[in-house]
Scaffold this active site. Structure first.
Site, PDB file in Angstrom:
ATOM      1  N   GLN A   1      21.788  15.307  51.509  1.00 45.69           N
ATOM      2  CA  GLN A   1      23.238  15.113  51.423  1.00 45.69           C
ATOM      3  C   GLN A   1      23.689  13.689  51.110  1.00 45.69           C
ATOM      4  O   GLN A   1      24.892  13.426  51.102  1.00 45.69           O
ATOM      5  CB  GLN A   1      23.952  15.590  52.703  1.00 45.69           C
ATOM      6  CG  GLN A   1      23.746  17.052  53.015  1.00 45.69           C
ATOM      7  CD  GLN A   1      24.651  17.574  54.083  1.00 45.69           C
ATOM      8  OE1 GLN A   1      25.393  18.511  53.856  1.00 45.69           O
ATOM      9  NE2 GLN A   1      24.628  16.980  55.269  1.00 45.69           N
ATOM     10  N   ASP A   2      22.779  12.766  50.845  1.00 42.03           N
ATOM     11  CA  ASP A   2      23.207  11.405  50.499  1.00 42.03           C
ATOM     12  C   ASP A   2      22.228  10.777  49.503  1.00 42.03           C
ATOM     13  O   ASP A   2      21.685   9.703  49.720  1.00 42.03           O
ATOM     14  CB  ASP A   2      23.334  10.536  51.751  1.00 42.03           C
ATOM     15  CG  ASP A   2      24.104   9.241  51.477  1.00 42.03           C
ATOM     16  OD1 ASP A   2      24.847   9.176  50.464  1.00 42.03           O
ATOM     17  OD2 ASP A   2      23.962   8.290  52.266  1.00 42.03           O
ATOM     18  N   ILE A   3      22.045  11.482  48.393  1.00 45.18           N
ATOM     19  CA  ILE A   3      21.167  10.990  47.335  1.00 45.18           C
ATOM     20  C   ILE A   3      21.880   9.843  46.620  1.00 45.18           C
ATOM     21  O   ILE A   3      23.000  10.007  46.135  1.00 45.18           O
ATOM     22  CB  ILE A   3      20.846  12.116  46.319  1.00 45.18           C
ATOM     23  CG1 ILE A   3      20.211  13.320  47.012  1.00 45.18           C
ATOM     24  CG2 ILE A   3      20.017  11.589  45.162  1.00 45.18           C
ATOM     25  CD1 ILE A   3      18.847  13.096  47.585  1.00 45.18           C
TER      26      ILE A   3
END
Length: 168
Positions: free
Chosen positions: A37-39
């Site tokens: 969820q935080d690439i």
């Protein structure tokens, strides 16, 4: 990762090698029933001294997408707040939809585009207030064609973006 003096072909080779490593890392995380969820570039580190190794960090926003015990997916929600970094998050995430493995893969595409091009089409709104930037970035992401997004890059990049955006 991408050396300043590299020519285009060398940069593309580096990007492809990095993309394989990054996708391998995400595939492993997904195999553990988790979406990152935080690439973003800041969450990937290149090994030292072996620069062919790429590590993923910052699992603070990770979430289970299915039960390890039953294998059932979590309940799908359509009223989520933005999670992650706006420049790299998926269109569905910006719509407020529950993030899935597909969203991590779309984010990888935006990150790779940034790494090879040095910018993204919505970078011009960097200093705008959040709500204004959100609307403008969403509008560009939702309306830009994959061909325009991947302009001057090998067709495989466009195919990658088409494929991940088509996943359910």
């Amino acid at each position: 990762l991408f050396k300043a003096n590299n020519n285009f072909e060398s940069k593309m080779k580096d990007m492809c090698m990095a993309a394989i490593e990054i996708i391998d890392r995400i595939q492993f995380i997904h195999s553990k029933n988790i979406v990152h969820q935080d690439i973003k570039p800041e969450n990937f580190l290149v090994g030292n001294p072996d620069t062919s190794l790429i590590y993923i960090i910052d699992f603070g926003l990770c979430k289970k997408y299915r039960s390890s015990r039953t294998g059932k997916h979590i309940i799908f929600s359509k009223s989520k707040k933005l999670i992650g970094t706006m420049d790299y998050c998926s269109i569905n995430s910006m719509k407020g939809l529950e993030m899935t493995r597909r969203d991590d893969m779309e984010s990888i595409g935006y990150m790779l585009l940034y790494l090879i091009k040095g910018t993204l089409p919505w970078a011009i709104f960097e200093k705008s207030p959040f709500s204004e930037k959100f609307e403008k970035v969403y509008k560009i992401k939702a309306n830009i064609s994959n061909e325009e997004l991947c302009k001057d890059l090998p067709i495989e990049m466009c195919k990658y973006m088409e494929y991940v955006k088509s996943l359910k």
